[in-house]
Design a protein around this motif. Structure first.
Motif, PDB file in Angstrom:
ATOM      1  N   ALA A 120       5.612   1.350   9.653  1.00  0.00           N
ATOM      2  CA  ALA A 120       4.662   0.208   9.533  1.00  0.00           C
ATOM      3  C   ALA A 120       3.302   0.472   8.966  1.00  0.00           C
ATOM      4  CB  ALA A 120       4.614  -0.772  10.859  1.00  0.00           C
ATOM      5  N   LEU A 121       2.812   1.656   9.580  1.00  0.00           N
ATOM      6  CA  LEU A 121       1.531   2.005   9.080  1.00  0.00           C
ATOM      7  C   LEU A 121       1.673   2.614   7.521  1.00  0.00           C
ATOM      8  CD1 LEU A 121      -1.328   2.453   9.622  1.00  0.00           C
ATOM      9  CD2 LEU A 121      -0.978   4.703  10.343  1.00  0.00           C
ATOM     10  N   LEU A 122       2.633   3.119   7.340  1.00  0.00           N
ATOM     11  CA  LEU A 122       2.807   3.596   5.761  1.00  0.00           C
ATOM     12  C   LEU A 122       2.971   2.457   4.906  1.00  0.00           C
ATOM     13  CD1 LEU A 122       4.810   6.835   6.165  1.00  0.00           C
ATOM     14  CD2 LEU A 122       2.626   6.743   6.070  1.00  0.00           C
ATOM     15  N   THR A 123       3.841   1.362   5.407  1.00  0.00           N
ATOM     16  CA  THR A 123       4.047   0.472   4.470  1.00  0.00           C
ATOM     17  C   THR A 123       2.527  -0.242   4.399  1.00  0.00           C
ATOM     18  OG1 THR A 123       6.322  -0.205   5.278  1.00  0.00           O
ATOM     19  CG2 THR A 123       5.028  -1.971   4.616  1.00  0.00           C
ATOM     20  N   ARG A 124       1.707  -0.634   5.487  1.00  0.00           N
ATOM     21  CA  ARG A 124       0.342  -1.189   5.168  1.00  0.00           C
ATOM     22  C   ARG A 124      -0.486  -0.408   4.346  1.00  0.00           C
ATOM     23  NH1 ARG A 124      -1.860  -1.594  11.197  1.00  0.00           N
ATOM     24  NH2 ARG A 124      -3.447  -2.589  10.270  1.00  0.00           N
ATOM     25  N   ILE A 125      -0.442   1.138   4.291  1.00  0.00           N
ATOM     26  CA  ILE A 125      -1.200   1.686   3.261  1.00  0.00           C
ATOM     27  C   ILE A 125      -0.599   1.390   2.030  1.00  0.00           C
ATOM     28  CG2 ILE A 125      -1.699   4.209   2.580  1.00  0.00           C
ATOM     29  CD1 ILE A 125      -1.167   5.098   5.559  1.00  0.00           C
ATOM     30  N   GLY A 126       0.712   1.355   1.879  1.00  0.00           N
ATOM     31  CA  GLY A 126       1.141   1.175   0.461  1.00  0.00           C
ATOM     32  C   GLY A 126       0.819  -0.274  -0.188  1.00  0.00           C
ATOM     33  N   GLN A 127       0.831  -1.346   0.711  1.00  0.00           N
ATOM     34  CA  GLN A 127       0.454  -2.572   0.325  1.00  0.00           C
ATOM     35  C   GLN A 127      -1.126  -2.449  -0.130  1.00  0.00           C
ATOM     36  OE1 GLN A 127       1.300  -4.657   3.727  1.00  0.00           O
ATOM     37  NE2 GLN A 127       3.205  -5.271   3.296  1.00  0.00           N
ATOM     38  N   ILE A 128      -1.973  -1.716   0.503  1.00  0.00           N
ATOM     39  CA  ILE A 128      -3.454  -1.753   0.250  1.00  0.00           C
ATOM     40  C   ILE A 128      -3.435  -0.886  -1.125  1.00  0.00           C
ATOM     41  CG2 ILE A 128      -5.700  -0.775   0.815  1.00  0.00           C
ATOM     42  CD1 ILE A 128      -4.736  -1.457   3.751  1.00  0.00           C
ATOM     43  N   HIS A 162      -4.383  -0.597  -7.035  1.00  0.00           N
ATOM     44  CA  HIS A 162      -3.869  -0.360  -8.323  1.00  0.00           C
ATOM     45  C   HIS A 162      -3.873  -1.821  -9.186  1.00  0.00           C
ATOM     46  CE1 HIS A 162      -1.108   3.203  -7.298  1.00  0.00           C
ATOM     47  NE2 HIS A 162      -2.454   3.572  -7.271  1.00  0.00           N
ATOM     48  N   GLY A 163      -4.181  -2.966  -8.508  1.00  0.00           N
ATOM     49  CA  GLY A 163      -4.288  -4.138  -8.917  1.00  0.00           C
ATOM     50  C   GLY A 163      -5.637  -4.426  -9.598  1.00  0.00           C
ATOM     51  N   GLY A 164      -6.731  -3.475  -9.233  1.00  0.00           N
ATOM     52  CA  GLY A 164      -7.996  -3.373  -9.659  1.00  0.00           C
ATOM     53  C   GLY A 164      -9.094  -3.698  -8.647  1.00  0.00           C
ATOM     54  N   ASP A 165      -8.609  -4.034  -7.441  1.00  0.00           N
ATOM     55  CA  ASP A 165      -9.661  -4.343  -6.427  1.00  0.00           C
ATOM     56  C   ASP A 165     -10.111  -3.130  -5.621  1.00  0.00           C
ATOM     57  OD1 ASP A 165     -11.418  -5.682  -4.705  1.00  0.00           O
ATOM     58  OD2 ASP A 165     -10.179  -7.321  -4.464  1.00  0.00           O
ATOM     59  N   ARG A 166     -10.901  -2.087  -6.340  1.00  0.00           N
ATOM     60  CA  ARG A 166     -11.074  -0.793  -5.635  1.00  0.00           C
ATOM     61  C   ARG A 166     -11.855  -0.926  -4.214  1.00  0.00           C
ATOM     62  NH1 ARG A 166     -12.165   4.076  -9.034  1.00  0.00           N
ATOM     63  NH2 ARG A 166     -13.428   5.491  -7.601  1.00  0.00           N
ATOM     64  N   GLU A 167     -12.981  -1.913  -4.268  1.00  0.00           N
ATOM     65  CA  GLU A 167     -13.755  -2.177  -3.250  1.00  0.00           C
ATOM     66  C   GLU A 167     -12.937  -2.566  -2.132  1.00  0.00           C
ATOM     67  OE1 GLU A 167     -17.935  -4.347  -1.965  1.00  0.00           O
ATOM     68  OE2 GLU A 167     -17.603  -3.643  -4.101  1.00  0.00           O
ATOM     69  N   GLU A 168     -12.276  -3.739  -2.277  1.00  0.00           N
ATOM     70  CA  GLU A 168     -11.550  -4.305  -1.336  1.00  0.00           C
ATOM     71  C   GLU A 168     -10.448  -3.184  -0.737  1.00  0.00           C
ATOM     72  OE1 GLU A 168     -10.215  -6.971   1.578  1.00  0.00           O
ATOM     73  OE2 GLU A 168     -11.986  -6.850   0.375  1.00  0.00           O
ATOM     74  N   ALA A 169      -9.750  -2.551  -1.348  1.00  0.00           N
ATOM     75  CA  ALA A 169      -8.764  -1.553  -0.938  1.00  0.00           C
ATOM     76  C   ALA A 169      -9.481  -0.412  -0.210  1.00  0.00           C
ATOM     77  CB  ALA A 169      -8.216  -1.074  -2.423  1.00  0.00           C
ATOM     78  N   ARG A 170     -10.613   0.189  -0.710  1.00  0.00           N
ATOM     79  CA  ARG A 170     -11.589   0.906  -0.006  1.00  0.00           C
ATOM     80  C   ARG A 170     -11.826   0.372   1.492  1.00  0.00           C
ATOM     81  NH1 ARG A 170     -15.384   2.657  -3.373  1.00  0.00           N
ATOM     82  NH2 ARG A 170     -16.511   0.858  -3.039  1.00  0.00           N
ATOM     83  N   ASP A 171     -12.305  -0.615   1.423  1.00  0.00           N
ATOM     84  CA  ASP A 171     -12.756  -1.443   2.826  1.00  0.00           C
ATOM     85  C   ASP A 171     -11.463  -1.618   3.686  1.00  0.00           C
ATOM     86  OD1 ASP A 171     -15.208  -1.765   1.883  1.00  0.00           O
ATOM     87  OD2 ASP A 171     -15.086  -4.014   1.621  1.00  0.00           O
ATOM     88  N   ALA A 192      -6.076   9.433   3.692  1.00  0.00           N
ATOM     89  CA  ALA A 192      -7.303  10.188   3.299  1.00  0.00           C
ATOM     90  C   ALA A 192      -6.944  10.528   1.620  1.00  0.00           C
ATOM     91  CB  ALA A 192      -7.327  11.435   4.034  1.00  0.00           C
ATOM     92  N   HIS A 193      -5.722  10.676   1.438  1.00  0.00           N
ATOM     93  CA  HIS A 193      -5.122  10.937   0.067  1.00  0.00           C
ATOM     94  C   HIS A 193      -5.374   9.824  -0.758  1.00  0.00           C
ATOM     95  CE1 HIS A 193      -3.338  13.635  -2.590  1.00  0.00           C
ATOM     96  NE2 HIS A 193      -2.227  13.101  -3.003  1.00  0.00           N
ATOM     97  N   TYR A 194      -5.256   8.572  -0.130  1.00  0.00           N
ATOM     98  CA  TYR A 194      -5.519   7.325  -1.199  1.00  0.00           C
ATOM     99  C   TYR A 194      -6.848   6.920  -0.914  1.00  0.00           C
ATOM    100  CZ  TYR A 194      -0.369   6.914  -1.982  1.00  0.00           C
ATOM    101  OH  TYR A 194       0.764   6.982  -2.125  1.00  0.00           O
ATOM    102  N   LEU A 195      -7.656   7.141   0.154  1.00  0.00           N
ATOM    103  CA  LEU A 195      -9.062   6.685   0.260  1.00  0.00           C
ATOM    104  C   LEU A 195      -9.748   7.596  -0.811  1.00  0.00           C
ATOM    105  CD1 LEU A 195      -9.707   6.181   3.971  1.00  0.00           C
ATOM    106  CD2 LEU A 195     -10.805   5.020   2.211  1.00  0.00           C
ATOM    107  N   ALA A 196      -9.524   8.764  -1.017  1.00  0.00           N
ATOM    108  CA  ALA A 196     -10.006   9.528  -2.024  1.00  0.00           C
ATOM    109  C   ALA A 196     -10.096   8.867  -3.386  1.00  0.00           C
ATOM    110  CB  ALA A 196      -9.579  10.990  -2.258  1.00  0.00           C
TER     111      ALA A 196
END
Length: 185
Positions: free
Chosen positions: A12-20, A25-34, A56-60
């Motif tokens: 479930a957590l990996l799915t949530r990460i994937g959704q973010i 990738h859709g262009g909302d960098r700031e919202e994804a970061r938050d 952390a890999h994706y947060l980077a």
């Protein structure tokens, strides 16, 4: 039943990460970061190392400052190292290591390393630290032996090759806008 629920929670957590990540990738960098930072706070510094590594890999990728990007990539590498050297505890106090995630999980964890080191090399290029970049580039190349001959593996190897060429020409600095694509297992 409880065992089945415990196995579903990490997915479930990996799915949530994937959704973010899709949001990013859709262009909302700031919202994804938050949102990723919210997951990081939820997970905590002592959370599951595989989740911390992935997060952390994706947060980077969402960082605007190269120093911040480097810090998150280093956190990802540190969490991966916990998985492979048995230093971690999996929440219940028992050490977590490659043997605890099975053969398939062990291969997946090792498959993180080429991308982790490639991303660190790219971070160091951005920070005009070519020697550190070369060190991580060598580690990325050495770790490629676990990658399959597929789109992901070939993409990581190609990105390593491009960065090797960039550093081999004496450039090695942060100039230009080139950077390897962020590759994920």
């Amino acid at each position: 039943m409880a065992e089945r629920q415990e196995q579903a929670a990490p997915d479930a957590l990996l799915t949530r990460i994937g959704q973010i990540v899709m949001l990013h990738h859709g262009g909302d960098r700031e919202e994804a970061r938050d949102r990723l930072l919210g997951l990081w706070a939820e997970l905590g510094e002592d959370g599951d190392p595989l989740h911390r590594c992935t997060l952390a890999h994706y947060l980077a990728d969402t960082q605007d400052d190269p120093t911040d990007e480097l810090a998150w990539d280093l956190r990802a590498l540190s969490a991966a190292d916990e998985l492979t050297d048995g230093r971690s505890t999996g929440g219940g106090g028992d050490p977590v290591g490659v043997e605890d995630v099975g053969q398939e999980g062990a291969i997946a964890i090792r498959a993180f390393y080429p991308s982790l080191h490639l991303n660190l090399a790219a971070d160091y290029v951005k920070l005009d630290r070519p020697d550190a970049a070369r060190t991580h580039l060598r580690r990325a190349r050495d770790a490629c032996t676990v990658l399959a001959d597929d789109g992901y593996g070939n993409g990581v190897r190609a990105a390593i090759g491009r960065l090797e060429l960039r550093l081999g020409d004496g450039g090695g600095g942060a100039g230009g806008s080139w950077g390897p694509p962020r590759q994920r297992p």
